[in-house]
Design a protein around this motif. Structure first.
Motif, mmCIF file in Angstrom:
data_model
loop_
_atom_site.group_PDB
_atom_site.id
_atom_site.type_symbol
_atom_site.label_atom_id
_atom_site.label_comp_id
_atom_site.label_asym_id
_atom_site.label_seq_id
_atom_site.Cartn_x
_atom_site.Cartn_y
_atom_site.Cartn_z
ATOM 1 N N ASP A 208 0.818 -1.206 0.000
ATOM 2 C CA ASP A 208 0.000 0.000 0.000
ATOM 3 C C ASP A 208 0.854 1.261 0.000
ATOM 4 O OD1 ASP A 208 -2.354 -1.388 -0.123
ATOM 5 O OD2 ASP A 208 -2.697 -1.384 2.030
ATOM 6 N N SER A 209 1.930 1.260 0.766
ATOM 7 C CA SER A 209 2.819 2.425 0.780
ATOM 8 C C SER A 209 3.506 2.602 -0.567
ATOM 9 C CB SER A 209 3.865 2.282 1.893
ATOM 10 O OG SER A 209 3.265 2.329 3.168
ATOM 11 N N LEU A 210 3.914 1.503 -1.174
ATOM 12 C CA LEU A 210 4.608 1.594 -2.454
ATOM 13 C C LEU A 210 3.670 2.028 -3.576
ATOM 14 C CD1 LEU A 210 6.858 -1.576 -2.176
ATOM 15 C CD2 LEU A 210 7.578 0.811 -1.976
ATOM 16 N N ILE A 211 2.420 1.566 -3.529
ATOM 17 C CA ILE A 211 1.447 1.994 -4.537
ATOM 18 C C ILE A 211 1.177 3.485 -4.377
ATOM 19 C CG2 ILE A 211 -0.966 1.809 -5.270
ATOM 20 C CD1 ILE A 211 -0.724 -1.211 -4.609
ATOM 21 N N GLY A 212 1.047 3.933 -3.146
ATOM 22 C CA GLY A 212 0.879 5.370 -2.920
ATOM 23 C C GLY A 212 2.051 6.158 -3.458
ATOM 24 N N ALA A 213 3.254 5.581 -3.386
ATOM 25 C CA ALA A 213 4.439 6.253 -3.912
ATOM 26 C C ALA A 213 4.454 6.279 -5.437
ATOM 27 C CB ALA A 213 5.701 5.569 -3.385
ATOM 28 N N LEU A 214 3.766 5.329 -6.084
ATOM 29 C CA LEU A 214 3.646 5.350 -7.542
ATOM 30 C C LEU A 214 2.798 6.525 -8.017
ATOM 31 C CD1 LEU A 214 3.054 1.597 -8.472
ATOM 32 C CD2 LEU A 214 5.003 2.994 -9.181
ATOM 33 N N TYR A 215 1.830 6.935 -7.200
ATOM 34 C CA TYR A 215 0.963 8.049 -7.561
ATOM 35 C C TYR A 215 1.710 9.366 -7.336
ATOM 36 C CZ TYR A 215 -2.874 4.612 -6.949
ATOM 37 O OH TYR A 215 -3.687 3.519 -7.018
ATOM 38 N N ASP A 216 1.456 10.353 -8.190
ATOM 39 C CA ASP A 216 1.977 11.687 -7.908
ATOM 40 C C ASP A 216 0.969 12.445 -7.048
ATOM 41 O OD1 ASP A 216 -0.038 12.393 -9.663
ATOM 42 O OD2 ASP A 216 1.314 12.995 -11.284
ATOM 43 N N GLU A 217 1.313 13.651 -6.662
ATOM 44 C CA GLU A 217 0.464 14.394 -5.719
ATOM 45 C C GLU A 217 -0.950 14.641 -6.250
ATOM 46 O OE1 GLU A 217 0.908 14.904 -2.658
ATOM 47 O OE2 GLU A 217 2.994 14.366 -2.483
ATOM 48 N N PRO A 218 -1.145 15.066 -7.518
ATOM 49 C CA PRO A 218 -2.519 15.267 -7.996
ATOM 50 C C PRO A 218 -3.370 14.003 -7.949
ATOM 51 C CG PRO A 218 -0.964 16.361 -9.454
ATOM 52 C CD PRO A 218 -0.153 15.515 -8.517
ATOM 53 N N LEU A 219 -2.773 12.848 -8.279
ATOM 54 C CA LEU A 219 -3.544 11.611 -8.275
ATOM 55 C C LEU A 219 -3.833 11.157 -6.847
ATOM 56 C CD1 LEU A 219 -4.877 9.516 -10.043
ATOM 57 C CD2 LEU A 219 -2.725 8.238 -10.088
#
Length: 304
Positions: A208-219
Motif C-alpha cells: 500500500d505504501s509503495l502503490i501510494g508512492a507510484l501516484y503523484d500528488e494530484p492523483l
C-alpha cells in the motif's frame, strides 16, 4: 553495449506522422515493455479519478464486480490496435470492441480528451523518469499521432495536435477538474489489487505504501490517498532508478518483441476471440494472432 541504441537510431530516422505505428510499437514491444505496461496502468488509473468518469463506472458496477477482467479486456483491445494498426481488419475489429464497451456511457468530450491525453503523456513522463533512456522527440510525437487517431475513431472531438498540446491539456484539465470524490476512492480501493500484483512478492507487506508512492500528488489527492512515508517514496524512486541504470549499461537488447507469441492474460489463459472480448464469456477460445481455436500460448506479459 553493442546494439543497445540500434532501435533508437531506427526511431530517430522515421517520420512520427507517417511511421507513428512502427515507432510506438517499437517503444512498447522492444524498448520499454515493462515500463510501458506499468505506465498504461497508471494512465488508466488517472482517467478513473475524473469525477464524471468515476460516477459512471460505479453506477454501472462492471469495474467493481470484475476489475481484473475489465483491465484484461482493455489491455487486449488497446494492444491489438497497437500491434495491427487502425487500418487492419483486426485493428478495425478492436476499435469496434472499444466503441462497444463504451456504449451506454454519457461521455463528456472534455473528459474523453483527457483520457486520450493520459495515454499519450503518462507513459512518456514515466520513461523520462524511470526508463533506461529518455524517450526521444519522435517517440513522444508518434504517441500523440497514434492516440489522436484512436480517439477520433472513438468519436472524440477537438483533440490536441502535438505531444506538447496533449501535455498542456492534461495539466490544465487536472487543475480544473481533478478532485476527490467518494466514487473515485471506491474505484481506487478496488483496482489497487491489480497494482499489488506488479509488486515483488517479498515486498507485498509494504504494497500500500509503495502503490501510494507510484501516484503523484494530484492523483493521490483525487483518490484521497495519504502521502506515503518518506522511506516508501525514496525507496521506490531509488529502486526504479537503479533498475534503469542496470538495464542501460548491462542488459542485452531484447531480441524477441513483447507479444510475439500472442497476448495471454489471466482472464483468457487459453486464448480469446477478439470479437467477444468485453462480452460475456463463451466456450470458444482463440489465438490472439489468428482468431482461430488454438492451444494456449505461453504467458509472456501481463495485461494493462
Amino acid at each position: 553495449m553493442r546494439g543497445r541504441f540500434d532501435n533508437l537510431r531506427r526511431i530517430e530516422a522515421l517520420d512520427p506522422d507517417a511511421d507513428h505505428l512502427a515507432i510506438h510499437r517499437l517503444t512498447l514491444t522492444e524498448e520499454f515493455p515493462w515500463d510501458m505496461r506499468m505506465a498504461f496502468n497508471l494512465a488508466f488509473n488517472r482517467s478513473f479519478a475524473l469525477p464524471r468518469v468515476a460516477r459512471q463506472l460505479v453506477a454501472t458496477g462492471a469495474i467493481l464486480r470484475a476489475p481484473r477482467k475489465r483491465a484484461d479486456d482493455t489491455g487486449i483491445i488497446m494492444y491489438e490496435i497497437l500491434l495491427h494498426g487502425t487500418e487492419s481488419a483486426r485493428g478495425k475489429l478492436a476499435i469496434r470492441r472499444l466503441n462497444g464497451a463504451h456504449q451506454g456511457f454519457a461521455l463528456d468530450n472534455g473528459d474523453s480528451i483527457y483520457v486520450v491525453a493520459a495515454l499519450v503523456v503518462i507513459p512518456m513522463r514515466w520513461l523520462r523518469r524511470y526508463g533506461w533512456r529518455r524517450p526521444c522527440a519522435n517517440e513522444q510525437e508518434a504517441a500523440a499521432v497514434f492516440y489522436r487517431r484512436v480517439g477520433r475513431l472513438m468519436g472524440v472531438r477537438d483533440l490536441p495536435d502535438r505531444y506538447a498540446d496533449f501535455e498542456a491539456y492534461l495539466e490544465q484539465y487536472e487543475r480544473a477538474h481533478l478532485h476527490p470524490t467518494p466514487e473515485a476512492a471506491q474505484i481506487e480501493r478496488t483496482t489497487r489489487d491489480l497494482l499489488r500484483g506488479r509488486i515483488p512478492a517479498r515486498l507485498r507487506g509494504a504494497a500500500d505504501s509503495l502503490i501510494g508512492a507510484l501516484y503523484d500528488e494530484p492523483l493521490r489527492a483525487a483518490y484521497d490517498v495519504p502521502r506515503p512515508p518518506l522511506w516508501a517514496r525514496a525507496g521506490l524512486h531509488t529502486a526504479l532508478r537503479v533498475r534503469a541504470l542496470l538495464l542501460r549499461w548491462f542488459a542485452r537488447p531484447r531480441t524477441t518483441p513483447l507479444f510475439a507469441d500472442g497476448i495471454v492474460t489471466k482472464s483468457y489463459p487459453d486464448g480469446y476471440d477478439l470479437a467477444h472480448v468485453g462480452s460475456a464469456p463463451t466456450s470458444r477460445t482463440a489465438t490472439p494472432a489468428t482468431g482461430t481455436p488454438t492451444e494456449p500460448a505461453p504467458e509472456r506479459s501481463p495485461s494493462a
